[in-house]
Scaffold this motif. Structure first.
Motif, short mmCIF file in Angstrom:
data_model
loop_
_atom_site.label_atom_id
_atom_site.label_comp_id
_atom_site.label_asym_id
_atom_site.label_seq_id
_atom_site.Cartn_x
_atom_site.Cartn_y
_atom_site.Cartn_z
N VAL A 196 -1.25 71.90 77.34
CA VAL A 196 -1.46 73.46 76.80
C VAL A 196 -3.06 73.41 76.34
N HIS A 197 -3.69 74.01 76.96
CA HIS A 197 -5.24 74.14 76.65
C HIS A 197 -5.59 74.89 75.39
N GLY A 198 -6.91 74.40 74.89
CA GLY A 198 -7.16 75.27 73.46
C GLY A 198 -7.81 76.57 73.94
N GLY A 199 -8.50 77.22 72.88
CA GLY A 199 -9.19 78.44 73.00
C GLY A 199 -10.65 78.33 73.70
N GLY A 200 -11.19 79.28 74.26
CA GLY A 200 -12.46 79.35 74.71
C GLY A 200 -12.91 78.68 75.73
N VAL A 201 -11.67 78.20 76.68
CA VAL A 201 -11.93 77.39 77.68
C VAL A 201 -10.94 77.67 78.73
N THR A 202 -11.00 77.08 79.87
CA THR A 202 -9.93 77.25 80.96
C THR A 202 -9.36 75.72 81.15
N ILE A 203 -8.51 75.67 82.14
CA ILE A 203 -8.25 74.20 82.48
C ILE A 203 -9.16 73.45 83.02
N ASP A 204 -10.24 73.94 83.36
CA ASP A 204 -11.44 73.12 84.11
C ASP A 204 -11.83 72.06 82.98
N SER A 205 -11.73 72.23 81.77
CA SER A 205 -11.98 71.32 80.76
C SER A 205 -11.14 70.07 80.33
N TYR A 206 -9.97 70.24 81.21
CA TYR A 206 -8.96 69.24 81.13
C TYR A 206 -8.64 68.51 82.53
N ARG A 207 -9.44 68.67 83.56
CA ARG A 207 -9.30 68.06 84.53
C ARG A 207 -9.53 66.49 84.51
N ARG A 208 -10.50 66.03 84.00
CA ARG A 208 -10.69 64.76 83.67
C ARG A 208 -9.42 63.91 83.03
N LEU A 209 -8.94 64.58 82.22
CA LEU A 209 -7.42 64.10 81.39
C LEU A 209 -6.61 64.00 82.29
N ALA A 210 -6.48 65.14 83.07
CA ALA A 210 -5.46 64.93 84.04
C ALA A 210 -5.36 63.93 85.12
N ARG A 211 -6.80 63.82 85.52
CA ARG A 211 -6.99 62.79 86.75
C ARG A 211 -6.54 61.37 86.27
N ARG A 212 -6.98 61.07 84.82
CA ARG A 212 -6.87 59.73 84.20
C ARG A 212 -5.45 59.32 83.88
N LEU A 213 -4.70 60.53 83.80
CA LEU A 213 -3.19 60.20 83.40
C LEU A 213 -2.44 60.38 84.86
#
Length: 270
Positions: A25-42
């Motif tokens: 569940v992402h934070g404010g001011g951003v989209t899931i683009d900011s979490y793609r590295r996290l997702a990829r590394r998990l």
């Protein structure tokens, strides 16, 4: 690893990896683009499901005025569709996820710099000034006030407001800054909801999930007090620090990935 895209009701899911389901569940001011590295590394351990919250990118519009329950209901849809019981929440996404844990069958919940206010510890004095600037259409000023109000550890927060506004104008020329500026009204609405939900930490004592309360050691210092207070009130809460700032989760360093893998892994206690 290739991303898979599918719909779960109104929600568009972006999934990488195979294995136990893990929802972000992402934070404010951003989209899931900011979490793609996290997702990829998990993704070598989990099927990581990300989705844009309402009003962003490929998500539907959100209802106005803002009500956190709509975000909780969307998370409910995602959990039911994926069968997931494990969730990561960041910043205002942490507030949404913790609120959801009072209602939904979440088993394990990792919160990184969760924007949850207890005993007035989450700063909100800046909020009305930022909202007034946003209403006047002065996005740079609103961003400067917001940044200084939240990032109390930053040297930039001590600079004259005019200098901070000039810095915000420069930021608005970048792709990340343009996204933050476009989403700022929603960010301020979420911040107001968080401030209104302030209360004693015992408010969250009904959360039965195992909760890992992480903070970035280089981020805003108030998260330490917030997390310690929440950890003491939650039946299965534990507070810890990792290297990095508020955006450390987006950078997904090896230490953080190991921490998540251990917490959500098959040998972790339930």
């Amino acid at each position: 690893m290739q991303e898979r895209v599918e719909r779960a009701g109104d929600v568009v899911l972006h999934t990488v990896g195979d294995g136990p389901a893990l929802v972000v569940v992402h934070g404010g001011g951003v989209t899931i683009d900011s979490y793609r590295r996290l997702a990829r590394r998990l993704s070598d351990r989990f099927a990581v499901h990300c989705y844009n919250r309402r009003g962003r990118a490929d998500a539907p519009p959100r209802s106005e005025p803002y009500d956190v329950q709509q975000d909780v209901d969307d998370l409910r849809t995602v959990l039911e569709h994926t069968g997931a019981t494990d969730v990561i929440g960041h910043s205002s996404g942490g507030f949404i996820a913790l609120t959801a844990a009072l209602q939904l069958p979440i088993v394990r919940l990792a919160l990184y710099d969760a924007a949850v206010s207890v005993n007035g510890l989450f700063p909100a004095q800046w909020l009305e000034s930022a909202r007034a600037a946003a209403r006047d259409g002065d996005v740079a000023r609103a961003m400067a006030i917001t940044g200084a109000g939240i990032n109390t550890q930053s040297r930039a927060s001590t600079l004259p407001l005019g200098v901070q506004i000039a810095m915000s104008r420069l930021l608005l020329r970048t792709p990340v800054g343009r996204t933050m500026g476009a989403l700022l009204p929603m960010t301020l609405d979420e911040s107001q909801a968080i401030a209104r939900a302030d209360g004693p930490p015992s408010r969250w004592a009904g959360v039965t999930a195992e909760v890992l309360l992480l903070r970035g050691a280089d981020g805003p210092p108030y998260y330490e007090q917030l997390n310690d207070a929440l950890a003491a009130a939650l039946p299965h809460g534990h507070a810890a620090a990792v290297r990095g700032g508020h955006d450390g989760i987006n950078r997904a360093p090896a230490q953080l990935i190991r921490t998540f893998a251990a917490f959500f892994g098959p040998t972790a206690s339930r």
